[in-house]
Design a protein around this motif. Sequence first.
Motif, PDB file in Angstrom:
ATOM      1  N   HIS A  11       0.835  -1.205   0.000  1.00 44.30           N
ATOM      2  CA  HIS A  11       0.000   0.000   0.000  1.00 44.30           C
ATOM      3  C   HIS A  11       0.873   1.259   0.000  1.00 44.30           C
ATOM      4  O   HIS A  11       0.579   2.238  -0.699  1.00 44.30           O
ATOM      5  CB  HIS A  11      -0.919  -0.016   1.221  1.00 44.30           C
ATOM      6  N   TYR A  12       1.947   1.241   0.769  1.00 41.16           N
ATOM      7  CA  TYR A  12       2.876   2.371   0.848  1.00 41.16           C
ATOM      8  C   TYR A  12       3.527   2.602  -0.518  1.00 41.16           C
ATOM      9  O   TYR A  12       3.661   3.749  -0.974  1.00 41.16           O
ATOM     10  CB  TYR A  12       3.933   2.063   1.908  1.00 41.16           C
ATOM     11  N   THR A  13       3.914   1.511  -1.188  1.00 43.89           N
ATOM     12  CA  THR A  13       4.539   1.635  -2.513  1.00 43.89           C
ATOM     13  C   THR A  13       3.553   2.216  -3.517  1.00 43.89           C
ATOM     14  O   THR A  13       3.900   3.074  -4.350  1.00 43.89           O
ATOM     15  CB  THR A  13       5.031   0.258  -2.985  1.00 43.89           C
ATOM     16  N   GLU A  14       2.291   1.762  -3.456  1.00 45.67           N
ATOM     17  CA  GLU A  14       1.292   2.256  -4.390  1.00 45.67           C
ATOM     18  C   GLU A  14       1.002   3.743  -4.136  1.00 45.67           C
ATOM     19  O   GLU A  14       0.793   4.526  -5.075  1.00 45.67           O
ATOM     20  CB  GLU A  14       0.005   1.437  -4.251  1.00 45.67           C
ATOM     21  N   GLN A  15       1.034   4.098  -2.853  1.00 46.32           N
ATOM     22  CA  GLN A  15       0.809   5.499  -2.512  1.00 46.32           C
ATOM     23  C   GLN A  15       1.944   6.373  -3.061  1.00 46.32           C
ATOM     24  O   GLN A  15       1.694   7.455  -3.620  1.00 46.32           O
ATOM     25  CB  GLN A  15       0.735   5.644  -0.989  1.00 46.32           C
ATOM     26  N   LYS A  16       3.176   5.896  -2.954  1.00 41.93           N
ATOM     27  CA  LYS A  16       4.314   6.644  -3.469  1.00 41.93           C
ATOM     28  C   LYS A  16       4.271   6.718  -4.998  1.00 41.93           C
ATOM     29  O   LYS A  16       4.698   7.720  -5.602  1.00 41.93           O
ATOM     30  CB  LYS A  16       5.636   6.002  -3.013  1.00 41.93           C
ATOM     31  N   ARG A  17       3.741   5.702  -5.631  1.00 39.84           N
ATOM     32  CA  ARG A  17       3.641   5.715  -7.094  1.00 39.84           C
ATOM     33  C   ARG A  17       2.635   6.796  -7.545  1.00 39.84           C
ATOM     34  O   ARG A  17       2.824   7.460  -8.576  1.00 39.84           O
ATOM     35  CB  ARG A  17       3.213   4.345  -7.609  1.00 39.84           C
ATOM     36  N   ILE A  18       1.582   6.937  -6.766  1.00 39.44           N
ATOM     37  CA  ILE A  18       0.591   7.981  -7.092  1.00 39.44           C
ATOM     38  C   ILE A  18       1.218   9.366  -6.968  1.00 39.44           C
ATOM     39  O   ILE A  18       1.049  10.245  -7.823  1.00 39.44           O
ATOM     40  CB  ILE A  18      -0.649   7.856  -6.196  1.00 39.44           C
ATOM     41  N   PHE A  19       1.976   9.564  -5.862  1.00 36.96           N
ATOM     42  CA  PHE A  19       2.670  10.835  -5.702  1.00 36.96           C
ATOM     43  C   PHE A  19       3.643  11.074  -6.851  1.00 36.96           C
ATOM     44  O   PHE A  19       3.775  12.184  -7.372  1.00 36.96           O
ATOM     45  CB  PHE A  19       3.425  10.875  -4.374  1.00 36.96           C
ATOM     46  N   LEU A  20       4.330  10.000  -7.257  1.00 36.43           N
ATOM     47  CA  LEU A  20       5.290  10.097  -8.350  1.00 36.43           C
ATOM     48  C   LEU A  20       4.585  10.453  -9.660  1.00 36.43           C
ATOM     49  O   LEU A  20       5.061  11.271 -10.453  1.00 36.43           O
ATOM     50  CB  LEU A  20       6.052   8.773  -8.493  1.00 36.43           C
ATOM     51  N   GLN A  21       3.418   9.851  -9.879  1.00 35.40           N
ATOM     52  CA  GLN A  21       2.669  10.125 -11.109  1.00 35.40           C
ATOM     53  C   GLN A  21       2.255  11.596 -11.168  1.00 35.40           C
ATOM     54  O   GLN A  21       2.389  12.263 -12.214  1.00 35.40           O
ATOM     55  CB  GLN A  21       1.432   9.224 -11.148  1.00 35.40           C
ATOM     56  N   ILE A  22       1.802  12.126 -10.049  1.00 36.13           N
ATOM     57  CA  ILE A  22       1.376  13.536 -10.017  1.00 36.13           C
ATOM     58  C   ILE A  22       2.562  14.457 -10.286  1.00 36.13           C
ATOM     59  O   ILE A  22       2.481  15.433 -11.054  1.00 36.13           O
ATOM     60  CB  ILE A  22       0.726  13.864  -8.671  1.00 36.13           C
ATOM     61  N   ALA A  23       3.694  14.098  -9.635  1.00 35.81           N
ATOM     62  CA  ALA A  23       4.886  14.940  -9.801  1.00 35.81           C
ATOM     63  C   ALA A  23       5.382  14.913 -11.233  1.00 35.81           C
ATOM     64  O   ALA A  23       5.744  15.950 -11.812  1.00 35.81           O
ATOM     65  CB  ALA A  23       5.980  14.471  -8.847  1.00 35.81           C
ATOM     66  N   CYS A  24       5.373  13.740 -11.876  1.00 37.30           N
ATOM     67  CA  CYS A  24       5.867  13.617 -13.252  1.00 37.30           C
ATOM     68  C   CYS A  24       4.943  14.363 -14.227  1.00 37.30           C
ATOM     69  O   CYS A  24       5.412  15.025 -15.172  1.00 37.30           O
ATOM     70  CB  CYS A  24       5.978  12.145 -13.631  1.00 37.30           C
ATOM     71  N   GLU A  25       3.647  14.261 -14.042  1.00 35.38           N
ATOM     72  CA  GLU A  25       2.716  14.933 -14.944  1.00 35.38           C
ATOM     73  C   GLU A  25       2.831  16.452 -14.799  1.00 35.38           C
ATOM     74  O   GLU A  25       2.708  17.192 -15.785  1.00 35.38           O
ATOM     75  CB  GLU A  25       1.293  14.471 -14.654  1.00 35.38           C
ATOM     76  N   ASN A  26       3.028  16.915 -13.553  1.00 35.77           N
ATOM     77  CA  ASN A  26       3.212  18.352 -13.352  1.00 35.77           C
ATOM     78  C   ASN A  26       4.481  18.841 -14.037  1.00 35.77           C
ATOM     79  O   ASN A  26       4.533  19.928 -14.614  1.00 35.77           O
ATOM     80  CB  ASN A  26       3.251  18.693 -11.868  1.00 35.77           C
ATOM     81  N   LEU A  27       5.516  18.030 -13.966  1.00 37.55           N
ATOM     82  CA  LEU A  27       6.781  18.412 -14.585  1.00 37.55           C
ATOM     83  C   LEU A  27       6.669  18.462 -16.104  1.00 37.55           C
ATOM     84  O   LEU A  27       7.206  19.352 -16.750  1.00 37.55           O
ATOM     85  CB  LEU A  27       7.905  17.436 -14.189  1.00 37.55           C
ATOM     86  N   ILE A  28       6.005  17.513 -16.700  1.00 33.12           N
ATOM     87  CA  ILE A  28       5.954  17.431 -18.155  1.00 33.12           C
ATOM     88  C   ILE A  28       5.114  18.566 -18.734  1.00 33.12           C
ATOM     89  O   ILE A  28       5.276  18.959 -19.895  1.00 33.12           O
ATOM     90  CB  ILE A  28       5.438  16.058 -18.607  1.00 33.12           C
ATOM     91  N   HIS A  29       4.146  19.114 -17.944  1.00 32.87           N
ATOM     92  CA  HIS A  29       3.294  20.182 -18.431  1.00 32.87           C
ATOM     93  C   HIS A  29       3.861  21.562 -18.103  1.00 32.87           C
ATOM     94  O   HIS A  29       3.276  22.572 -18.482  1.00 32.87           O
ATOM     95  CB  HIS A  29       1.872  20.071 -17.845  1.00 32.87           C
ATOM     96  N   SER A  30       4.938  21.622 -17.342  1.00 33.96           N
ATOM     97  CA  SER A  30       5.564  22.923 -17.045  1.00 33.96           C
ATOM     98  C   SER A  30       6.628  23.211 -18.093  1.00 33.96           C
ATOM     99  O   SER A  30       7.202  22.288 -18.676  1.00 33.96           O
ATOM    100  CB  SER A  30       6.169  22.904 -15.644  1.00 33.96           C
ATOM    101  N   GLY A  31       6.909  24.443 -18.304  1.00 34.38           N
ATOM    102  CA  GLY A  31       7.897  24.783 -19.334  1.00 34.38           C
ATOM    103  C   GLY A  31       9.316  24.695 -18.798  1.00 34.38           C
ATOM    104  O   GLY A  31      10.235  24.293 -19.499  1.00 34.38           O
TER     105      GLY A  31
END
Length: 488
Positions: A11-31
């Motif tokens: 569960h902890y790993t899945e939670q960290k993956r969600i955080f990672l997904q949000i961080a990566c998507e935010n990065l890819i949409h920023s200039g």
Amino acid sequence: MFIFLERTIAHYTEQKRIFLQIACENLIHSGDFEQAIEAKRGSSAFKKEERFLFILAEASRTEKNDFVSDDQELRTAVLSTLKSGQPVTQKTGKTFGLLFLRHESVIATFAVKENGRILAAGGLESPLTVIYQDFRRVQKIAFVFVVISSCFFALIGNRQLSRVYFRPLQRLAKRAETYTDEDPLFFAVRKEDNEFSILSTSLNKMLQRISKDKGVLKETIGSLKMANLELQKAQSDVIRAEKLATVGRLTSGIAHEIGNPIGIVLGYLDLMKQTDLTRDEQNDFIRRSEDEITRINHIIRQLLDMTRTSSNESKQIAIHPLLEELVSVFSYQPSANGIVFETRFDAGEDRVVADPERLRQVFLNILLNAVDAINSKQPSAPRIQLVTHCPMDENGSCGKDSKKMIEIQIQDNGPGIKPSDLNHIFDPFFTTKQPGDGTGLGLSVSFMIIEKLGGTISASSGEKEGTLFRVRLPLVDPKDRACGPIGR
């Protein structure tokens, strides 16, 4: 707890993956990637002990990454996701977890896609020590619970074991200690004692069979004792019968020896009837008569010694005087006239423990056989040799196993014994003499007597070479020599 730990880590790993997904998507949409990465690092989304890596597809193709410098395991996992597009979950390192060593951190990756094309991939390595710390606090409580539960179940188990096994065993053991042959009931166990009831029944049946077999054994032992007594009596009767037969052979010769001095005494008595004898002549006739009567008395005494009933009592007896006495007996035998008896007693010790009468019978049987053998051949110089010595064993010491022995050798120069007969001379009723001249029990009885004394008797012979008998007997122990009486 281990299953719950694994689920917590998942569960902890899945939670960290969600955080990672949000961080990566935010990065890819920023200039501005560098500013965005710094912002993510400073945000509460990631802890400072966590490591984050973000790689663009273009950067991976040019093998450049200007964003983060991290360890090889995290980089390898991110590159693998960037290439395949599949998220990776990987545990790394070792640290003390719950009871045992476990993984120190977990790596989770995520691929950012657009229209099926992989734009970038991110990875996050998070430590698992926080989870282990929480579980170790729970572990202490669990240990206390386990100890209390163990004590509780141990008490219950001990009570059950005591009721089901120990108490029945104690009753069986106590019954076995107090059991006697007269008890009608052997082992009693209650019905609720399950398997021990079966065991008790089996034990009772076994003891009943043992009791019956014991009764049969007592009867058998009793009958064997009676048979042994009868056998000993028969054995004594055989020995006495052979002894009387041997004495009977001596008596015929002794009767002739007694007749001569009796005739001389009668002649002196007739001379003493004359009236013209002087006093000195009468005294001379009386003295000569007394000498002959003394000779008769000596012969009769020796004959009585031969016929004396054996007391079956063993005592210390000297071999040399016994042999000399037997040689003197043959001086009165007409059948032994002309036979030279040579004695050579080389043994320094000659005392043995035996029944004197039976030992005398053994040597008398051998000497009578030697006399008969010489008379059947009538050599030019008939002789019988009696030699004693201490035999040496293979180590050069006197005696076997530190037990000293004396060997008596009786050898004649008669015709000897055939090799075919030599192996049977100690068999009962075996004889080479004419019917009526011997019973065939003399040597058999001698063998039995010597064997009971712990000795051996053997014979060696060759045709026309005479016969040699060897009798070995254990000597008296030196420490017992002074305290024992000497038999005659």
